[in-house]
Enzyme design. Structure first.
Site, PDB file in Angstrom:
ATOM      1  CB  SER A 138      -0.889   0.017   1.243  1.00  0.00           C
ATOM      2  OG  SER A 138      -1.543   1.264   1.352  1.00  0.00           O
ATOM      3  CE1 TYR A 151      -3.973  -2.183   5.311  1.00  0.00           C
ATOM      4  CE2 TYR A 151      -3.230  -0.058   4.475  1.00  0.00           C
ATOM      5  CZ  TYR A 151      -3.756  -1.312   4.245  1.00  0.00           C
ATOM      6  OH  TYR A 151      -4.078  -1.691   2.968  1.00  0.00           O
TER       7      TYR A 151
END
Lengths: 245, 431
Positions: A138, A151
């Site tokens: 990501s 995350y």
């Protein structure tokens, strides 16, 4: 016909990618935890033209099962051309701040589990002497931000882990592709307000397929995120710590 | 949230279940809801405080190539079906004017297409469906099994339950090309005559100029279509690009519409001509222009579609078109078609007669005009299409759909009352 293992096949991005491959007539081995959804997706891929679709229902975090699952997929398909790791969770950052056990769960799913899969897949592909391993990381892994650093840390760790593997497996003719999507409209991001930076799983899937066929190393999807992240990474920490991103 | 007409708007809470089990959970955990597919119904049929979106229920589950029978989840779009099956020589048995609708939505609106006179509406080609009822039970309904539920669900605007899956018979085609014959009709009488004369055409539809008056009243261009016997089997993959534009409404006014219509009519020089075209421009001319619904500006627009019995045809249509032409309101696109026999289902729109569809900018004056048109349509024994509606009164609905009580009885029997409702159903006085 390519032989493809997809981990987390019920994720919206993975499903969109599988549809591209099914249409092309590839053979798929799809793995996920939600059996009802996985079976529906497998049936769909078959209708769309996949040469074969094999299904395995399992908890992808269960590290003890990874080795046998990888072997099973390779055995059933007769080798692997591509392994695509797409599972992940986007936990509640604020809750993770209060309760580390939640953070640990996020890190296990998004980082530790993925590294375990990568290790088994890396060894298999190395012994095969070719193929591609693609993983969804990501843009959040490029720099820590207060809004989602658990995350982000997991995704960043995966990105670095893969950089090392990429060097190691290059000699064996194995390519390792890190995909860094920006904002994608999926069930994982259902609660977010969508704006112009958002894109669809279909667009991301097409970009992933392109990156794999080109033998890319790290790709931002859509590509304008490269520019955004270059700017964000260039901001000195001294200033960045005041930002409210 | 809003429908395709961007009028009316409602604050809605949406859930996007990924499995049938999650759908059942949603139905159990909220008071009342309505299912929504791609949001292409024009008015408020897919609006409610709680909306269940079927976007992730978009898997095709089985295809029997012998019979052309496709079983799929309700959120599969017609576009996905075309993409998958046109290259294999299959086409939709019935298609509305856009391919960006879901199978569930097509059943709930019992959509019709340019072949209605021969092929009937969408539901004629549905052999079975799985419906999630208000009590959480999943049941199968077919034209013979739970026939009442099947018939009320086709055209039932999602008010009988959540359609989860459906089996649909596709039709074989040899080519994706369409042989289109255009016939220019200088007035209404000629247009209606041409529909009759071309009854054997597989597809027929007419673009009609609702602003022309006097001798040119009802001037039309008929577009007849046949599947070509040879040629490629292709369908465009590209999603039309979204134009993130919001016009203030200045683009659509009496002058531009009149200009457009005059140009459109006169660009076809010869009375009749034939040519081969890909299927997209014939079936889905407006899909090429993503977001064409924004052309009417921020306030949105109303689409008005009625059907009147064939006997009432020429005189009735003339009266309605005269009223529209005199108002000076009305749209770029007005579409006229001679429909075939209806299926008699309680809320299914089509019956044998003429249907006319046109757009109006959502302005205060338009609502008065449409109320007048409503009573003219009812006097002629006609009714309005629920999938296009965002404003008709309860009385207009009940007069146009005399089987509404039968519909309510079926809903009561299958636990739909109080569980499935939309802004539209409440306006129309359904429980």
């Amino acid at each position: 016909m390519k032989k493809i293992l997809v981990l987390g096949a019920t994720s919206a991005i993975a499903e969109a990618a599988c549809r591209l491959w099914a249409k092309r007539g590839d053979a798929l081995f799809v793995v996920a935890r939600n059996e009802e959804r996985l079976r529906a997706i497998a049936a769909d891929l078959k209708v769309r033209g996949a040469a074969d679709v094999h299904v395995a229902v399992m908890d992808l975090d269960d590290i003890g099962l990874h080795d046998s699952a990888v072997r099973e997929a390779a055995r059933v398909l007769g080798g692997l051309d591509l392994a695509f790791i797409a599972h992940g969770t986007l936990g509640d950052q604020t809750a993770c701040t209060r309760d580390f056990s939640l953070a640990l769960r996020e890190l296990n799913t998004n980082a530790i589990g993925v590294m375990s899969w990568l290790t088994h897949l890396g060894n298999l592909f190395e012994s095969q002497g070719g193929g591609t391993i693609a993983v969804i990381s990501s843009v959040a892994g490029d720099r820590g931000r207060q809004s989602n650093y658990v995350y982000g840390a997991a995704k960043g760790a995966v990105t670095i882990f893969m950089q090392g593997m990429r060097q190691r497996l290059y000699k064996a003719g194995v390519n390792v592709v890190t995909i860094k999507p920006g904002f994608v409209d999926t069930p994982m991001t259902a609660s977010f307000k969508k704006g112009v930076l958002w894109t669809s799983p279909g667009v991301v899937a097409a970009a992933i397929d392109r990156a794999i066929s080109r033998g890319s190393c790290e790709v931002y999807v859509p590509s304008f995120w490269w520019l955004i992240m270059t700017v964000i990474k260039a901001i000195p920490e001294r200033l960045f710590r005041r930002a409210s991103l | 949230m809003h429908g395709w007409g961007r009028y009316p708007r409602l604050d809605c809470h949406a859930t996007q279940p990924k499995t049938a089990a999650e759908c059942a959970h949603t139905v159990a955990s909220v008071g009342s809801l309505i299912a929504r597919g791609l949001g292409r119904s024009y008015g408020d049929s897919s609006l409610a405080e709680e909306v269940l979106q079927t976007r992730y229920l978009d898997q095709m589950l089985e295809f029997d190539a012998g019979q052309g029978l496709l079983t799929c989840a309700a959120g599969v779009s017609l576009q996905e079906i075309l993409q998958t099956f046109v290259p294999r020589g299959w086409f939709l048995p019935v298609t509305p004017g856009t391919r960006f609708v879901t199978v569930g939505g097509a059943i709930a609106s019992d959509v019709h297409g340019k072949n209605h006179h021969a092929a009937g509406s969408f539901s004629r080609h549905v052999s079975a469906m799985e419906i999630l009822l208000g009590n959480g039970e999943c049941v199968i309904a077919t034209p013979t099994q739970r026939r009442d539920l099947f018939e009320s669900t086709c055209g039932g605007m999602g008010l009988t339950g959540v359609i989860l899956k459906a089996s649909l018979r596709l039709q074989r085609v040899r080519s994706s090309l369409i042989r289109v014959t255009t016939v220019k009709a200088p007035d209404l009488q000629t247009a209606l005559y041409e529909f009759e004369r071309n009854e054997s055409a597989t597809y027929s539809v007419a673009w009609i100029d609702c602003l022309a008056r006097g001798r040119s009243l009802g001037r039309s261009i008929l577009m007849l279509g046949e599947h070509a016997n040879e040629g490629p089997l292709v369908v465009s993959a590209a999603q039309p690009r979204s134009v993130h534009l919001e016009f203030t409404g200045a683009l659509v006014n009496a002058f531009t519409v009149r200009m457009f219509n005059a140009l459109y009519f006169h660009k076809n020089f010869r009375a009749t001509r034939s040519r081969m075209v890909p299927l997209e421009p014939y079936f889905y001319p407006l899909d090429a222009l993503a977001d064409w619904n924004r052309l009417y500006g921020r306030r949105g627009f109303l689409q008005y579609q009625f059907v009147i019995p064939k006997e009432a045809g020429p005189a009735g249509l003339r009266g309605l078109i005269e009223r529209i032409a005199a108002s000076g309101q009305g749209s770029f696109l007005a579409v006229l078609k001679l429909l075939g026999r209806g299926n008699g289902y309680p809320l299914s729109f089509p019956f044998e007669g003429y249907t006319l569809a046109l757009d109006f900018k959502a302005e205060p004056a338009v609502f008065d005009l449409l109320r007048e048109l409503d009573s003219q349509v009812l006097d002629l024994g006609g009714r309005l299409y629920l999938a296009k509606d965002g404003r008709m009164s309860q009385a207009t609905f009940q007069a146009g759909y005399p089987k509404w009580m039968e519909f309510e009885a079926v809903r009561a029997k299958y636990h739909a009352h109080g569980k499935f409702s939309s802004a539209q159903s409440r306006r129309l006085g359904l429980q």
